[in-house]
Scaffold this motif. Sequence first.
Motif, PDB file in Angstrom:
ATOM      1  N   ASP A  35       0.857  -1.180   0.000  1.00 38.45           N
ATOM      2  CA  ASP A  35       0.000   0.000   0.000  1.00 38.45           C
ATOM      3  C   ASP A  35       0.893   1.230   0.000  1.00 38.45           C
ATOM      4  OD1 ASP A  35      -2.214   1.607   0.124  1.00 38.45           O
ATOM      5  OD2 ASP A  35      -2.691   1.171   2.219  1.00 38.45           O
ATOM      6  N   ALA A  36       0.432   2.283  -0.636  1.00 39.94           N
ATOM      7  CA  ALA A  36       1.175   3.543  -0.643  1.00 39.94           C
ATOM      8  C   ALA A  36       0.593   4.434   0.437  1.00 39.94           C
ATOM      9  CB  ALA A  36       1.075   4.215  -2.010  1.00 39.94           C
ATOM     10  N   LYS A  37       1.407   4.764   1.429  1.00 37.43           N
ATOM     11  CA  LYS A  37       0.948   5.560   2.562  1.00 37.43           C
ATOM     12  C   LYS A  37       1.868   6.751   2.750  1.00 37.43           C
ATOM     13  CE  LYS A  37      -1.137   1.954   5.341  1.00 37.43           C
ATOM     14  NZ  LYS A  37      -2.076   2.436   6.296  1.00 37.43           N
ATOM     15  N   SER A  38       1.312   7.801   3.290  1.00 35.51           N
ATOM     16  CA  SER A  38       2.120   8.952   3.678  1.00 35.51           C
ATOM     17  C   SER A  38       1.574   9.468   4.992  1.00 35.51           C
ATOM     18  CB  SER A  38       2.076  10.044   2.611  1.00 35.51           C
ATOM     19  OG  SER A  38       0.755  10.491   2.426  1.00 35.51           O
ATOM     20  N   GLY A  39       2.472   9.879   5.849  1.00 37.64           N
ATOM     21  CA  GLY A  39       2.061  10.372   7.154  1.00 37.64           C
ATOM     22  C   GLY A  39       3.229  10.967   7.899  1.00 37.64           C
ATOM     23  N   ARG A  40       2.975  11.298   9.151  1.00 35.70           N
ATOM     24  CA  ARG A  40       3.969  11.928  10.009  1.00 35.70           C
ATOM     25  C   ARG A  40       4.923  10.868  10.549  1.00 35.70           C
ATOM     26  NH1 ARG A  40       4.296  13.317  15.809  1.00 35.70           N
ATOM     27  NH2 ARG A  40       2.517  11.952  16.152  1.00 35.70           N
ATOM     28  N   PHE A  41       6.227  11.121  10.401  1.00 33.94           N
ATOM     29  CA  PHE A  41       7.239  10.238  10.980  1.00 33.94           C
ATOM     30  C   PHE A  41       7.220  10.443  12.492  1.00 33.94           C
ATOM     31  CE2 PHE A  41      11.668   9.741  12.463  1.00 33.94           C
ATOM     32  CZ  PHE A  41      11.811   8.393  12.202  1.00 33.94           C
ATOM     33  N   VAL A  42       7.015   9.358  13.239  1.00 31.04           N
ATOM     34  CA  VAL A  42       6.879   9.449  14.689  1.00 31.04           C
ATOM     35  C   VAL A  42       8.183   9.106  15.393  1.00 31.04           C
ATOM     36  CG1 VAL A  42       5.624   8.530  16.672  1.00 31.04           C
ATOM     37  CG2 VAL A  42       4.428   8.943  14.548  1.00 31.04           C
ATOM     38  N   GLY A  43       8.907   8.119  14.880  1.00 31.22           N
ATOM     39  CA  GLY A  43      10.165   7.740  15.511  1.00 31.22           C
ATOM     40  C   GLY A  43      10.732   6.479  14.909  1.00 31.22           C
ATOM     41  N   TYR A  61       8.422   4.336  12.286  1.00 31.98           N
ATOM     42  CA  TYR A  61       7.015   4.317  12.658  1.00 31.98           C
ATOM     43  C   TYR A  61       6.342   5.603  12.185  1.00 31.98           C
ATOM     44  CZ  TYR A  61       8.600   0.454  15.448  1.00 31.98           C
ATOM     45  OH  TYR A  61       9.151  -0.726  15.838  1.00 31.98           O
ATOM     46  N   PHE A  62       5.134   5.441  11.635  1.00 37.26           N
ATOM     47  CA  PHE A  62       4.409   6.555  11.044  1.00 37.26           C
ATOM     48  C   PHE A  62       2.971   6.586  11.539  1.00 37.26           C
ATOM     49  CE2 PHE A  62       7.729   5.405   8.075  1.00 37.26           C
ATOM     50  CZ  PHE A  62       8.265   6.631   7.705  1.00 37.26           C
ATOM     51  N   GLU A  63       2.353   7.769  11.391  1.00 36.49           N
ATOM     52  CA  GLU A  63       0.957   7.941  11.753  1.00 36.49           C
ATOM     53  C   GLU A  63       0.332   8.958  10.808  1.00 36.49           C
ATOM     54  OE1 GLU A  63      -1.455   8.498  15.869  1.00 36.49           O
ATOM     55  OE2 GLU A  63       0.309   9.754  15.620  1.00 36.49           O
ATOM     56  N   ASN A  64      -0.894   8.676  10.364  1.00 35.86           N
ATOM     57  CA  ASN A  64      -1.642   9.593   9.526  1.00 35.86           C
ATOM     58  C   ASN A  64      -3.033   9.732  10.127  1.00 35.86           C
ATOM     59  OD1 ASN A  64      -2.904  11.098   7.580  1.00 35.86           O
ATOM     60  ND2 ASN A  64      -2.320   9.794   5.875  1.00 35.86           N
ATOM     61  N   LEU A  65      -3.339  10.895  10.660  1.00 35.90           N
ATOM     62  CA  LEU A  65      -4.605  11.114  11.349  1.00 35.90           C
ATOM     63  C   LEU A  65      -5.664  11.752  10.459  1.00 35.90           C
ATOM     64  CD1 LEU A  65      -3.270  12.282  14.813  1.00 35.90           C
ATOM     65  CD2 LEU A  65      -4.102  10.035  14.147  1.00 35.90           C
ATOM     66  N   ASN A  66      -5.413  11.843   9.157  1.00 39.45           N
ATOM     67  CA  ASN A  66      -6.387  12.414   8.241  1.00 39.45           C
ATOM     68  C   ASN A  66      -7.473  11.363   7.961  1.00 39.45           C
ATOM     69  OD1 ASN A  66      -7.813  13.697   6.265  1.00 39.45           O
ATOM     70  ND2 ASN A  66      -6.040  14.163   4.982  1.00 39.45           N
ATOM     71  N   PRO A  67      -8.717  11.585   8.417  1.00 43.60           N
ATOM     72  CA  PRO A  67      -9.760  10.560   8.243  1.00 43.60           C
ATOM     73  C   PRO A  67     -10.171  10.352   6.789  1.00 43.60           C
ATOM     74  CG  PRO A  67     -10.681  12.556   9.203  1.00 43.60           C
ATOM     75  CD  PRO A  67      -9.199  12.758   9.129  1.00 43.60           C
ATOM     76  N   GLY A  79      -8.083   2.585  12.338  1.00 46.15           N
ATOM     77  CA  GLY A  79      -7.388   1.377  12.751  1.00 46.15           C
ATOM     78  C   GLY A  79      -6.194   1.045  11.883  1.00 46.15           C
ATOM     79  N   ARG A  80      -6.075   1.690  10.726  1.00 48.76           N
ATOM     80  CA  ARG A  80      -4.926   1.462   9.836  1.00 48.76           C
ATOM     81  C   ARG A  80      -4.116   2.744   9.667  1.00 48.76           C
ATOM     82  NH1 ARG A  80      -5.982  -1.300   4.447  1.00 48.76           N
ATOM     83  NH2 ARG A  80      -3.743  -1.451   4.635  1.00 48.76           N
ATOM     84  N   HIS A  81      -4.249   3.666  10.603  1.00 45.44           N
ATOM     85  CA  HIS A  81      -3.564   4.949  10.480  1.00 45.44           C
ATOM     86  C   HIS A  81      -2.193   4.969  11.159  1.00 45.44           C
ATOM     87  CE1 HIS A  81      -5.919   5.226  14.196  1.00 45.44           C
ATOM     88  NE2 HIS A  81      -4.937   5.995  14.636  1.00 45.44           N
ATOM     89  N   ARG A  82      -1.801   3.871  11.799  1.00 44.78           N
ATOM     90  CA  ARG A  82      -0.450   3.728  12.336  1.00 44.78           C
ATOM     91  C   ARG A  82       0.200   2.536  11.663  1.00 44.78           C
ATOM     92  NH1 ARG A  82      -1.748   4.251  18.813  1.00 44.78           N
ATOM     93  NH2 ARG A  82      -2.362   6.441  18.756  1.00 44.78           N
ATOM     94  N   TRP A  83       1.456   2.684  11.272  1.00 45.89           N
ATOM     95  CA  TRP A  83       2.133   1.568  10.617  1.00 45.89           C
ATOM     96  C   TRP A  83       3.633   1.645  10.862  1.00 45.89           C
ATOM     97  CZ3 TRP A  83       0.355   5.794   8.035  1.00 45.89           C
ATOM     98  CH2 TRP A  83       1.243   6.456   7.191  1.00 45.89           C
ATOM     99  N   VAL A  84       4.271   0.510  10.632  1.00 47.30           N
ATOM    100  CA  VAL A  84       5.716   0.397  10.806  1.00 47.30           C
ATOM    101  C   VAL A  84       6.327   0.032   9.465  1.00 47.30           C
ATOM    102  CG1 VAL A  84       5.492  -1.991  11.591  1.00 47.30           C
ATOM    103  CG2 VAL A  84       7.573  -0.745  12.086  1.00 47.30           C
TER     104      VAL A  84
END
Length: 139
Positions: free
Chosen positions: A28-36, A44-50, A56-61
């Motif tokens: 899957d192609a994802k983009s989000g905020r780099f968390v650490g 580890y990333f997170e995308n909080l844009n609904p 449930g799939r907005h956090r990924w490694v």
Amino acid sequence: MVSLIRTLRSLRRVGVREWWRQLQYIGDAKSGRFVGADQFGNRYFENLNPEEEVPGRHRWVDLAQHEYHASQVPPEWHSWISHIRKDPPTEDNVMKNLSPPWKAPWVENLTGTRGAFKTYNTAAPKINAWEPKVAPRGQ
């Protein structure tokens, strides 16, 4: 159509190389905020844009190794990915001030590999093989 727009948006945000890598590794192609990142190099990333991510799939490694399994994710990051903790370990004050009780770095589970732990038995066996006692013959 929504998925195509989301994929093209991610391509624009992360670049062609990272976009292709994500398609190969996580499908899957994802983009989000780099968390650490952890000591293994996992990111580890997170995308909080609904509008972009399914709940449930907005956090990924993004795992550093191609041959990966679940034990390569340390416990503190696993609790964040699994929504047990709200804040990631890099932003959680409790996790920042916590020292692990084992005082050793986290290592992955090596079961099934050459590095697996193998015990040796120090107990006496409960069943012993019969050993005949030879007595000298009288002459």
